[in-house]
Design a protein around this motif. Structure first.
Motif, mmCIF file in Angstrom:
data_model
loop_
_atom_site.group_PDB
_atom_site.id
_atom_site.type_symbol
_atom_site.label_atom_id
_atom_site.label_comp_id
_atom_site.label_asym_id
_atom_site.label_seq_id
_atom_site.Cartn_x
_atom_site.Cartn_y
_atom_site.Cartn_z
ATOM 1 N N MET A 59 82.193 80.938 117.240
ATOM 2 C CA MET A 59 82.783 81.631 116.081
ATOM 3 C C MET A 59 84.215 82.054 116.407
ATOM 4 O O MET A 59 84.503 82.566 117.466
ATOM 5 C CB MET A 59 81.954 82.876 115.746
ATOM 6 C CG MET A 59 82.499 83.627 114.535
ATOM 7 S SD MET A 59 81.522 85.100 114.128
ATOM 8 C CE MET A 59 80.040 84.343 113.511
ATOM 9 N N ARG A 60 85.136 81.818 115.487
ATOM 10 C CA ARG A 60 86.526 82.189 115.713
ATOM 11 C C ARG A 60 86.692 83.693 115.728
ATOM 12 O O ARG A 60 85.911 84.437 115.150
ATOM 13 C CB ARG A 60 87.397 81.604 114.590
ATOM 14 C CG ARG A 60 87.435 80.098 114.622
ATOM 15 C CD ARG A 60 88.269 79.582 113.491
ATOM 16 N NE ARG A 60 89.586 80.199 113.500
ATOM 17 C CZ ARG A 60 90.493 79.944 112.563
ATOM 18 N NH1 ARG A 60 90.237 79.151 111.587
ATOM 19 N NH2 ARG A 60 91.677 80.535 112.609
ATOM 20 N N ARG A 61 87.762 84.125 116.444
ATOM 21 C CA ARG A 61 88.023 85.553 116.565
ATOM 22 C C ARG A 61 88.138 86.204 115.196
ATOM 23 O O ARG A 61 87.613 87.290 114.966
ATOM 24 C CB ARG A 61 89.311 85.773 117.373
ATOM 25 C CG ARG A 61 89.809 87.217 117.347
ATOM 26 C CD ARG A 61 90.982 87.409 118.285
ATOM 27 N NE ARG A 61 91.666 88.657 118.012
ATOM 28 C CZ ARG A 61 91.211 89.850 118.340
ATOM 29 N NH1 ARG A 61 90.048 89.964 118.930
ATOM 30 N NH2 ARG A 61 91.905 90.941 118.061
ATOM 31 N N TRP A 62 88.809 85.499 114.246
ATOM 32 C CA TRP A 62 88.979 86.117 112.922
ATOM 33 C C TRP A 62 87.642 86.348 112.255
ATOM 34 O O TRP A 62 87.426 87.353 111.611
ATOM 35 C CB TRP A 62 89.861 85.262 112.019
ATOM 36 C CG TRP A 62 89.909 85.898 110.672
ATOM 37 C CD1 TRP A 62 89.199 85.571 109.558
ATOM 38 C CD2 TRP A 62 90.653 87.054 110.321
ATOM 39 N NE1 TRP A 62 89.474 86.426 108.539
ATOM 40 C CE2 TRP A 62 90.363 87.336 108.976
ATOM 41 C CE3 TRP A 62 91.550 87.862 111.015
ATOM 42 C CZ2 TRP A 62 90.938 88.406 108.320
ATOM 43 C CZ3 TRP A 62 92.134 88.924 110.354
ATOM 44 C CH2 TRP A 62 91.819 89.187 109.029
ATOM 45 N N HIS A 63 86.725 85.404 112.390
ATOM 46 C CA HIS A 63 85.423 85.566 111.756
ATOM 47 C C HIS A 63 84.714 86.790 112.312
ATOM 48 O O HIS A 63 84.043 87.513 111.584
ATOM 49 C CB HIS A 63 84.564 84.315 111.995
ATOM 50 C CG HIS A 63 85.089 83.118 111.264
ATOM 51 N ND1 HIS A 63 84.552 81.868 111.407
ATOM 52 C CD2 HIS A 63 86.116 82.985 110.368
ATOM 53 C CE1 HIS A 63 85.196 81.000 110.649
ATOM 54 N NE2 HIS A 63 86.152 81.660 110.017
ATOM 55 N N ARG A 104 95.148 82.436 98.787
ATOM 56 C CA ARG A 104 94.581 81.603 97.721
ATOM 57 C C ARG A 104 95.400 80.339 97.511
ATOM 58 O O ARG A 104 94.858 79.263 97.249
ATOM 59 C CB ARG A 104 94.497 82.407 96.417
ATOM 60 C CG ARG A 104 93.312 83.384 96.376
ATOM 61 C CD ARG A 104 93.343 84.202 95.113
ATOM 62 N NE ARG A 104 92.197 85.102 95.049
ATOM 63 C CZ ARG A 104 92.187 86.248 94.379
ATOM 64 N NH1 ARG A 104 93.264 86.629 93.708
ATOM 65 N NH2 ARG A 104 91.113 87.011 94.373
ATOM 66 N N GLN A 105 96.720 80.455 97.631
ATOM 67 C CA GLN A 105 97.530 79.247 97.481
ATOM 68 C C GLN A 105 97.284 78.287 98.641
ATOM 69 O O GLN A 105 97.248 77.065 98.446
ATOM 70 C CB GLN A 105 99.019 79.584 97.413
ATOM 71 C CG GLN A 105 99.856 78.341 97.114
ATOM 72 C CD GLN A 105 101.333 78.597 97.035
ATOM 73 O OE1 GLN A 105 101.994 78.725 98.061
ATOM 74 N NE2 GLN A 105 101.867 78.674 95.816
ATOM 75 N N ALA A 113 88.564 79.842 107.233
ATOM 76 C CA ALA A 113 89.121 81.085 107.775
ATOM 77 C C ALA A 113 89.781 81.928 106.695
ATOM 78 O O ALA A 113 89.572 83.138 106.620
ATOM 79 C CB ALA A 113 90.127 80.762 108.879
ATOM 80 N N GLN A 114 90.578 81.285 105.835
ATOM 81 C CA GLN A 114 91.302 82.060 104.843
ATOM 82 C C GLN A 114 90.376 82.561 103.744
ATOM 83 O O GLN A 114 90.588 83.634 103.188
ATOM 84 C CB GLN A 114 92.453 81.223 104.279
ATOM 85 C CG GLN A 114 93.392 80.776 105.381
ATOM 86 C CD GLN A 114 94.855 80.794 105.008
ATOM 87 O OE1 GLN A 114 95.262 81.204 103.935
ATOM 88 N NE2 GLN A 114 95.680 80.352 105.943
ATOM 89 N N ASP A 142 87.833 87.492 101.468
ATOM 90 C CA ASP A 142 86.655 88.329 101.207
ATOM 91 C C ASP A 142 86.795 89.698 101.874
ATOM 92 O O ASP A 142 86.507 90.735 101.263
ATOM 93 C CB ASP A 142 85.382 87.642 101.709
ATOM 94 C CG ASP A 142 85.000 86.433 100.872
ATOM 95 O OD1 ASP A 142 85.503 86.324 99.739
ATOM 96 O OD2 ASP A 142 84.199 85.611 101.353
ATOM 97 N N ALA A 143 87.227 89.705 103.136
ATOM 98 C CA ALA A 143 87.371 90.965 103.866
ATOM 99 C C ALA A 143 88.435 91.851 103.235
ATOM 100 O O ALA A 143 88.254 93.062 103.090
ATOM 101 C CB ALA A 143 87.714 90.685 105.330
ATOM 102 N N MET A 144 89.554 91.247 102.828
ATOM 103 C CA MET A 144 90.638 92.030 102.233
ATOM 104 C C MET A 144 90.259 92.572 100.860
ATOM 105 O O MET A 144 90.640 93.691 100.493
ATOM 106 C CB MET A 144 91.923 91.199 102.172
ATOM 107 C CG MET A 144 92.553 90.967 103.540
ATOM 108 S SD MET A 144 94.184 90.162 103.474
ATOM 109 C CE MET A 144 93.723 88.499 102.981
#
Length: 215
Positions: free
Chosen positions: A1-5, A68-69, A96-97, A102-104
């Motif tokens: 799992m990536r750090r961001w996840h 989103r873009q 990732a984005q 979702d988190a933001m």
């Protein structure tokens, strides 16, 4: 799992704890073999919006639209890219984005400016809520113009690969600029941590894209 996840998962737990009357200890995942760290009461309170400032909120609102873009651009890759490496990178970006968005959005919903008040389908998102002034997409660094997106949509093969990397590199550089600004001027501990991750991740992705084109 990536750090961001892992960060996003921890953020979701922090946000949930921030809604409780007495925040429970929240475990933030660390590296392999390092166990888990307990998020401090201060960070939990920050996630609930007690310590956020205008810089934090502006960053999150803009970065949601910015991401989103990027997802719109990565959605074009499977049917147009020539190099398999481009498709792999785009797939990682999209996942990732999407997780970051979702988190933001969860973080934003804990403050006065709600994510649901945004208008993602419009070029200049905003709402009637005074706490959510309209977003000027053209003023965000790195955003591709309508004409550039149209050119990307019309391109295929090697031409698409080159244009995608050019536009996404500029897009990432813009995200890095925004992240560096909130690290400097923001107050929310979680948002500043997330922004630092964006800086690292997007610089890494720029290098990956360059490597794929260099073949």
């Amino acid at each position: 799992m990536r750090r961001w996840h892992m960060v996003a998962a921890a953020a979701a737990l922090v946000l949930a704890a921030g809604c409780a009357e007495e925040p429970a200890p929240v475990l933030a995942p660390k590296g392999p073999g390092e166990g888990n760290a307990t998020v401090t009461d201060e960070r939990t309170a920050t996630a609930g919006g007690a310590k956020r400032n205008d810089a934090d909120t502006a960053y999150v609102r803009k970065m949601i639209h910015h991401h989103r873009q990027a997802v719109v651009m990565t959605d074009l890759v499977p049917d147009r890219a020539h190099r398999g490496g481009i498709e792999k990178i785009a797939d990682r970006m999209s996942v990732a984005q999407g997780t970051e968005i979702d988190a933001m959005e969860q973080w934003l919903d804990k403050g006065e400016c709600k994510a649901k008040a945004e208008e993602p389908g419009h070029d200049h998102g905003g709402s009637d809520n005074a706490a959510c002034p309209p977003i000027d997409h053209d003023s965000m660094p790195g955003m591709a113009s309508k004409a550039q997106l149209a050119d990307l949509k019309d391109a295929e093969g090697k031409e698409f690969d080159t244009l995608f990397v050019d536009l996404m590199t500029t897009h990432h550089e813009g995200a890095i600029t925004m992240a560096e600004d909130v690290v400097k001027n923001g107050k929310d501990t979680m948002i500043r941590s997330m922004a630092n991750d964006v800086i690292v991740e997007q610089r890494t992705e720029i290098d990956r894209m360059d490597s794929v084109l260099d073949g």
